[in-house]
Design a protein around this motif. Structure first.
Motif, PDB file in Angstrom:
ATOM      1  N   VAL A 130      -4.496  -2.760 -10.885  1.00 49.99           N
ATOM      2  CA  VAL A 130      -5.121  -3.982 -11.416  1.00 49.99           C
ATOM      3  C   VAL A 130      -3.822  -4.609 -12.140  1.00 49.99           C
ATOM      4  O   VAL A 130      -3.211  -3.991 -13.245  1.00 49.99           O
ATOM      5  CB  VAL A 130      -6.322  -3.579 -12.521  1.00 49.99           C
TER       6      VAL A 130
ATOM      7  N   ALA B 210      -6.624  -7.438  -8.846  1.00 46.36           N
ATOM      8  CA  ALA B 210      -5.585  -6.347  -7.921  1.00 46.36           C
ATOM      9  C   ALA B 210      -4.347  -6.990  -7.350  1.00 46.36           C
ATOM     10  O   ALA B 210      -4.214  -8.099  -7.416  1.00 46.36           O
ATOM     11  CB  ALA B 210      -6.346  -6.328  -6.678  1.00 46.36           C
TER      12      ALA B 210
ATOM     13  N   SER C 258      -0.932  -1.957  -4.353  1.00 48.61           N
ATOM     14  CA  SER C 258      -1.627  -2.907  -3.577  1.00 48.61           C
ATOM     15  C   SER C 258      -2.939  -3.033  -4.564  1.00 48.61           C
ATOM     16  O   SER C 258      -3.574  -4.186  -4.357  1.00 48.61           O
ATOM     17  CB  SER C 258      -1.979  -2.485  -2.172  1.00 48.61           C
ATOM     18  N   GLN C 259      -3.404  -1.788  -4.909  1.00 46.51           N
ATOM     19  CA  GLN C 259      -4.909  -1.974  -5.652  1.00 46.51           C
ATOM     20  C   GLN C 259      -4.599  -1.938  -7.189  1.00 46.51           C
ATOM     21  O   GLN C 259      -5.701  -1.778  -8.039  1.00 46.51           O
ATOM     22  CB  GLN C 259      -5.794  -1.092  -5.116  1.00 46.51           C
TER      23      GLN C 259
ATOM     24  N   ARG D 278       0.794  -1.140   0.040  1.00 47.04           N
ATOM     25  CA  ARG D 278      -0.073  -0.072   0.030  1.00 47.04           C
ATOM     26  C   ARG D 278       0.943   1.249  -0.054  1.00 47.04           C
ATOM     27  O   ARG D 278       0.743   2.042  -0.806  1.00 47.04           O
ATOM     28  CB  ARG D 278      -1.018  -0.156   1.376  1.00 47.04           C
TER      29      ARG D 278
END
Length: 423
Positions: A263, A268, A260-261, A255
């Motif tokens: 794509v 993810a 972390s998020q 993060r």
């Protein structure tokens, strides 16, 4: 008196079939207890919110899990030797699953320490030490491979739970997720444990294998008096620190790196990386165990530990590239997870099979120390420096030191030791 060769062949075939069945049961038991450690990083963010605590305080839970999993393992090994593998390992699987169910009911951090860390640690420790100690007795000529296969169950078991846990956390919340999966772990582990048993005292297993004949069988107190054991203990502590830092902190530093998020390949990055990690973390254990059976323990250690150091360095340098973050995370775990096949195999080669469960319990305590250094201490270092660079730098340095210790110190010392104690 004539001997019926077909009857002997049938007996040998039955023994061979049975040892592979035992390996399968052990693999399932290990898979059932893997998520409390390897899915922990997914739970950190919702737990921090639910208990209103910072990361260092929460990571004490993870350290307690590993400490109790490891520090009681010599005692647990003794209990397994006395009461039998099936009973104790069945109890361990139930305790491990119950730790998640009870964690869903607590509202104070101290109670989370008790049930997730304490109860879960005791349960997983019984299963881990019991299964590894059992399979190295069933496979005296393939100890590295056999220990690697069941250790792969522990490393790869979370593959099937990572995405479901992540999805359920997002849709149904923390407590529902812990309850459902805790019950599943308990049922699967208990059923698998019912097939476990010790090998026969004679025949085609431990006692008959020529590698064991003439070897001194060290008890735990005798082994603990050998400097060679403490060299292995320090080396496993260094590698455990490095790997557990990644295992326990990955959701947080991914993060912070901003990936972390993102794509990657339609998913993810964080859950995709965790799934890949579970695969490589499992694959490396039988793979490097098999290689070490053929080409030597210490040479294999050097290659594997150096691989992790290189991979972690590249991982840090490419930390803002989500695709490389996912791919290199798999390489990092490929270079770490094999400690759980290489060290138990090396220990049994060196100190004998007769007391392998208790002896490995003593060595396994090193992971508990590594959990403290790689968990809350690494989190405190990050909190103090406001950077992940010193945390990663410390882990990389430990990998390099341990790689060279394996080749330049452990190998010659162990060769001299074996010449003195093998007839």
């Amino acid at each position: 008196m004539s001997v019926d060769t077909s009857e002997l062949a049938g007996v040998a075939g039955a023994a061979t079939h049975e040892k592979w069945k035992q390996l399968g049961y052990g693999l399932l038991c290990m898979a059932a207890i893997s998520s409390p450690q390897y899915v922990w990083t997914l739970l950190t963010k919702p737990m921090m919110a639910q208990f209103s605590v910072g990361l260092p305080e929460l990571q004490v839970t993870f350290s307690l899990l590993i400490i109790l999993q490891t520090f009681f393992s010599p005692f647990q090994g003794k209990l397994i030797d006395y009461f039998g593998a099936r009973r104790l390992i069945a109890l361990g699987t139930l305790l491990s699953g119950l730790s998640w169910v009870l964690s869903a009911q607590v509202h104070q951090l101290a109670m989370l320490y008790l049930v997730y860390g304490g109860l879960g640690g005791l349960g997983t420790g019984i299963v881990y030490v019991g299964v590894v100690g059992l399979v190295v007795q069933w496979f005296p000529s393939q100890r590295g491979f056999a220990a690697g296969i069941v250790a792969a169950g522990y490393g790869m078991g979370a593959i099937v739970t990572t995405f479901p846990v992540s999805h359920l956390l997002d849709t149904r919340g923390l407590n529902f997720t812990l309850t459902v999966f805790g019950l599943m772990f308990a049922v699967v582990g208990f059923l698998a444990s019912q097939g476990l048993k010790h090998p026969p005292a004679s025949g085609s297993t431990e006692a008959a294998h020529p590698a064991v004949q003439g070897q001194k069988q060290f008890t735990a107190p005798e082994m603990l008096r050998q400097p060679l054991f403490w060299l292995m203990f320090c080396m496993m502590t260094f590698m455990a620190t490095s790997g557990l830092m990644v295992t326990s902190q990955m959701a947080i530093f991914s993060r912070d790196f901003g990936v972390s998020q993102v794509v990657v390949f339609g998913m993810a990055a964080l859950p995709l990386a965790l799934t890949l990690d579970r695969f490589t973390n499992g694959l490396t254990r039988p793979l490097f165990g098999f290689i070490s059976d053929k080409f030597g323990r210490e040479q294999t250690m050097f290659i594997a530990f150096a691989l992790e150091a290189v991979a972690m360095t590249l991982w840090l340098l490419c930390r803002q590239d989500a695709v490389l973050f996912v791919l290199l995370s798999g390489v990092v775990f490929l270079g770490w997870g094999e400690i759980f096949s290489l060290f138990p195999a090396t220990l049994t080669d060196t100190f004998g099979t007769r007391h392998s469960t208790t002896n490995y319990g003593c060595l396994y305590m090193s992971q508990g120390i590594g959990s403290v250094a790689g968990g809350p201490l690494a989190a405190l270092l990050h909190q103090h420096t406001h950077s992940w660079l010193p945390v990663f730098g410390s882990a990389i340095a430990l990998d390099i030191i341990t790689a060279f210790l394996a080749l330049l110190v452990l190998r010659p010392v162990r060769q001299r030791f074996l010449r003195r104690h093998q007839g």
